[in-house]
Design an enzyme around this catalytic site. Structure first.
Site, PDB file in Angstrom:
ATOM      1  N   HIS A  25       0.863  -1.190   0.000  1.00 57.51           N
ATOM      2  CA  HIS A  25       0.000   0.000   0.000  1.00 57.51           C
ATOM      3  C   HIS A  25       0.892   1.231   0.000  1.00 57.51           C
ATOM      4  CE1 HIS A  25      -3.831   2.026   1.844  1.00 57.51           C
ATOM      5  NE2 HIS A  25      -3.175   2.858   1.048  1.00 57.51           N
ATOM      6  N   HIS A  27       1.121   4.739  -2.480  1.00 56.36           N
ATOM      7  CA  HIS A  27       0.728   5.533  -3.657  1.00 56.36           C
ATOM      8  C   HIS A  27       2.013   6.170  -4.159  1.00 56.36           C
ATOM      9  CE1 HIS A  27      -3.588   5.307  -2.576  1.00 56.36           C
ATOM     10  NE2 HIS A  27      -3.075   5.182  -1.359  1.00 56.36           N
ATOM     11  N   GLU A 208     -11.236   3.426   5.888  1.00 55.05           N
ATOM     12  CA  GLU A 208     -10.141   4.308   6.340  1.00 55.05           C
ATOM     13  C   GLU A 208     -10.789   5.364   7.239  1.00 55.05           C
ATOM     14  OE1 GLU A 208      -8.206   6.558   3.214  1.00 55.05           O
ATOM     15  OE2 GLU A 208      -6.602   7.254   4.540  1.00 55.05           O
ATOM     16  N   ASP A 286       1.669   4.045   2.755  1.00 56.64           N
ATOM     17  CA  ASP A 286       0.613   4.866   2.132  1.00 56.64           C
ATOM     18  C   ASP A 286       1.207   6.012   1.294  1.00 56.64           C
ATOM     19  OD1 ASP A 286      -2.017   5.411   1.491  1.00 56.64           O
ATOM     20  OD2 ASP A 286      -2.567   6.246   3.428  1.00 56.64           O
ATOM     21  N   ASP A 287       1.563   7.122   1.941  1.00 56.11           N
ATOM     22  CA  ASP A 287       2.110   8.299   1.249  1.00 56.11           C
ATOM     23  C   ASP A 287       3.303   8.805   2.060  1.00 56.11           C
ATOM     24  OD1 ASP A 287      -0.108   8.832  -0.864  1.00 56.11           O
ATOM     25  OD2 ASP A 287      -1.205   8.574   1.023  1.00 56.11           O
TER      26      ASP A 287
HETATM   27  N1  ADE Z   1      -4.692   8.584  -2.150  1.00 62.23           N
HETATM   28  C1  ADE Z   1      -3.455   8.687  -1.648  1.00 62.23           C
HETATM   29  N2  ADE Z   1      -3.463   8.369  -0.351  1.00 62.23           N
HETATM   30  C2  ADE Z   1      -4.740   8.043  -0.034  1.00 62.23           C
HETATM   31  C3  ADE Z   1      -5.388   7.615   1.144  1.00 62.23           C
HETATM   32  N3  ADE Z   1      -4.731   7.455   2.305  1.00 62.23           N
HETATM   33  N4  ADE Z   1      -6.714   7.398   1.096  1.00 62.23           N
HETATM   34  C4  ADE Z   1      -7.387   7.562  -0.039  1.00 62.23           C
HETATM   35  N5  ADE Z   1      -6.829   7.956  -1.173  1.00 62.23           N
HETATM   36  C5  ADE Z   1      -5.509   8.191  -1.178  1.00 62.23           C
HETATM   37 ZN    ZN Z   2      -3.849   4.689   0.434  1.00 63.65          ZN
END
Ligand code: ADE
Ligand code: ZN
Length: 346
Positions: A25, A27, A208, A286-287
């Site tokens: 996970h 992005h 989430e 995630d990011d």
């Molecule tokens: N796009 C990038 N990060 C995200 C996240 N945590 N939730 C939903 N969309 C995303």
């Molecule tokens: Zn995500």
């Protein structure tokens, strides 16, 4: 699950760093560091409304998912050329390899780019070349998962799928991301059915910020193989039983949940509850450029805050391989490497 030796708390961070793991996970646009944004903006003649890297970083104070997404989509506006996508993915894969990530499944958001006139070919070729080079040069395997933006229409998702099909050999599946509340999985039931017919893997962000009901519909209507985040499932006992019984993996992202105020602090995170209930939970970033840490930071900070053990570490790493879309022989080889790391760790 295999029983492993207890490890003293002061030695756990070293074990967490050293153990081989998969990231499921991430992005890739969320790995775009401020420094790279500031390098790409002049290269591409794109203006950004921040004076410096520090000024931009100061804006990374989020209150919920939407407050993050607004800044995340603005950051991605500096990506125009194939080389930009390559450079972004290359930087991530180098960091991942340093964290002993041996396999990664990268989300990308093509609509964020095609809406600005960047071609699907540019996006996929740049990312795919970075994945191929990483395999050859860093020994890390990486594949791509195309995410549909759920704040846009299903018709837009269908059009995006059509544009991507000429590059079908360069991505392994589809996902669903962006603003969750108000955009339930059922909005995308037909396009996910089409993806299933095409033999694509299917995952979706659900639970989430959104309710457990969204996890149910992601499973029953989108027929996803994994749930991204899914932490709100802890509020629905019947759903927890379903996830455990069907061994549906959750790709949990603790630092993301912290920074987007899903939990008030890391000590309150429900990762232990998910593991204790027998769910196939995994840890992911995630990011990472926005949430303050890549894989090993997610592991070490979460373990420090919640008191998880070496047994949990083994379970999480093993779950990451079990939940991945790699072939069975590779999975067994990677689990073998994991076992060896735990057997020889002093
Ligand atoms: N796009 C990038 N990060 C995200 C996240 N945590 N939730 C939903 N969309 C995303
Ligand atoms: Zn995500």
């Amino acid at each position: 699950m295999r029983k492993v030796k207890p490890v003293a708390a002061d030695r756990l961070p070293e074990l967490l760093r050293r153990m081989p793991k998969a990231e499921l996970h991430i992005h890739i646009e969320g790995s775009l560091e401020p420094e790279l944004i500031f390098a790409l903006a002049p290269r591409n003649g794109v203006k950004i409304p921040y004076a410096s890297v520090e000024d931009l970083r100061r804006a990374y104070a989020f209150t919920n998912l939407q407050s993050f997404l607004d800044i995340y989509y603005a950051g991605a506006s500096v990506l125009l050329k194939e080389q930009d996508f390559y450079d972004m993915a290359r930087a991530y894969l180098l960091k991942a390899a340093q964290d002993n990530v041996v396999h990664a499944e990268l989300f990308f958001d093509p609509q964020t780019h095609t809406a600005r006139g960047v071609s699907m070919e540019t996006v996929i070729h740049g990312l795919h070349r970075a994945c191929a080079d990483a395999q050859a040069e860093l020994g890390i395997s990486a594949s791509l998962i195309l995410c549909f933006l759920r704040h846009l229409s299903e018709e837009d998702a269908f059009e995006t799928l059509e544009q991507a099909l000429p590059y079908r050999d360069k991505f392994i599946g589809v996902g669903l991301d962006s603003s969750e509340v108000g955009n339930p999985p059922e909005k995308f039931a037909r396009v996910f059915a089409r993806c299933r017919e095409l033999g694509l893997h299917r995952v979706a962000h659900a639970g989430e910020e959104g309710p457990p009901a969204y996890v149910w519909t992601a499973l029953d209507l989108l027929k996803v193989e994994r749930i991204d985040h899914g932490v709100q499932s802890g509020r629905d006992a019947a759903l927890m039983q379903r996830l455990a019984a069907d061994r549906i993996p959750l790709t949990v992202c603790p630092l993301s949940n912290l920074k987007l105020c899903v939990f008030p602090d890391l000590a309150s995170h429900n990762l232990r509850q998910l593991l204790d209930a027998g769910l196939v939970a995994t840890v992911n970033s995630d990011d990472p450029a926005y949430f303050g840490g890549y894989m090993n930071e997610n592991f070490t900070q979460t373990f420090a805050a919640t008191g998880l053990s070496s047994q949990h570490a083994y379970t999480l790493a093993r779950n990451s391989f079990a939940a991945s879309f790699i072939d069975a022989a590779t999975r067994q080889r990677l689990i073998g490497r994991l076992d060896e790391t735990f057997d020889t760790f002093q």
